[in-house]
Write an enzyme that holds these catalytic residues in place. Structure first.
Site, PDB file in Angstrom:
ATOM      1  N   ALA A  18       8.682  -3.994  -3.495  1.00 58.42           N
ATOM      2  CA  ALA A  18       9.663  -4.425  -2.490  1.00 58.42           C
ATOM      3  C   ALA A  18       9.393  -3.776  -1.134  1.00 58.42           C
ATOM      4  CB  ALA A  18      11.077  -4.099  -2.964  1.00 58.42           C
ATOM      5  N   GLU A  19       9.150  -2.475  -1.114  1.00 57.42           N
ATOM      6  CA  GLU A  19       8.915  -1.795   0.160  1.00 57.42           C
ATOM      7  C   GLU A  19       7.626  -2.279   0.811  1.00 57.42           C
ATOM      8  OE1 GLU A  19       9.424   2.234   2.628  1.00 57.42           O
ATOM      9  OE2 GLU A  19      10.253   2.065   0.621  1.00 57.42           O
ATOM     10  N   THR A  20       6.619  -2.543   0.010  1.00 50.92           N
ATOM     11  CA  THR A  20       5.357  -3.057   0.550  1.00 50.92           C
ATOM     12  C   THR A  20       5.569  -4.396   1.237  1.00 50.92           C
ATOM     13  OG1 THR A  20       4.048  -1.920  -1.140  1.00 50.92           O
ATOM     14  CG2 THR A  20       3.034  -3.829  -0.069  1.00 50.92           C
ATOM     15  N   SER A  61       7.871  -4.210   4.356  1.00 50.20           N
ATOM     16  CA  SER A  61       7.193  -3.517   5.454  1.00 50.20           C
ATOM     17  C   SER A  61       6.160  -4.409   6.126  1.00 50.20           C
ATOM     18  CB  SER A  61       6.507  -2.247   4.942  1.00 50.20           C
ATOM     19  OG  SER A  61       7.461  -1.303   4.529  1.00 50.20           O
TER      20      SER A  61
END
Length: 151
Positions: free
Chosen positions: A74-76, A79
């Site tokens: 999710a963060e990848t 971002s």
């Protein structure tokens, strides 16, 4: 990173970043952690980022997909979307990530799709939906990034 060379970018992204001298697939990849986890960014624009990750190798002791692995995916993806929104002269840094895990997955591939909730001048927030191979929701996440000028 992994197979990051196969990331698909819309023409407007390629045009916007053309003079930067940067390797877009490498810049908008999962980085070293994502490479170790098998994360692959397959489609990337400020409007939609899609990536996959294998369950195998990313499980907790009970054999289920680790919640932290879903968070990395999710963060990848969020971002990457925020960076593309910011453009070549800006960087995006995650400041808040929240994940709700809905169901366990024991095998196969999960897919994450990040779409913008808010894209402003100094912040961008993306919702990321992670699903299993049957299209069932595994995780719902929200990432907010601060966008600032590159050094």
């Amino acid at each position: 990173m992994g197979e990051h060379g196969k990331t698909t970018f819309p023409q407007e992204v390629l045009d916007q970043w053309a003079g930067s001298g940067l390797d877009l697939p490498a810049l908008f990849s999962a980085g070293h952690l994502g490479e170790r986890m098998g994360v692959r960014v397959v489609e990337a624009s400020a409007d939609r980022v899609v990536g996959t990750m294998p369950v195998e190798g990313n499980t907790q002791p009970y054999g289920l997909l680790h919640g932290g692995a879903s968070a990395v995916l999710a963060e990848t993806l969020g971002s990457v979307g925020a960076m593309l929104h910011g453009g070549p002269s800006r960087i995006a840094v995650g400041v808040d990530l929240n994940c709700t895990h809905h169901r366990g997955v024991r095998s196969g591939l999960v897919t994450g799709v990040a779409t913008p909730v808010h894209r402003g001048r100094t912040t961008a927030t993306y919702e990321v939906v992670v699903t299993d191979e049957q299209g069932k929701r595994v995780c719902s996440a929200r990432l907010t990034c601060v966008i600032r000028d590159a050094a």
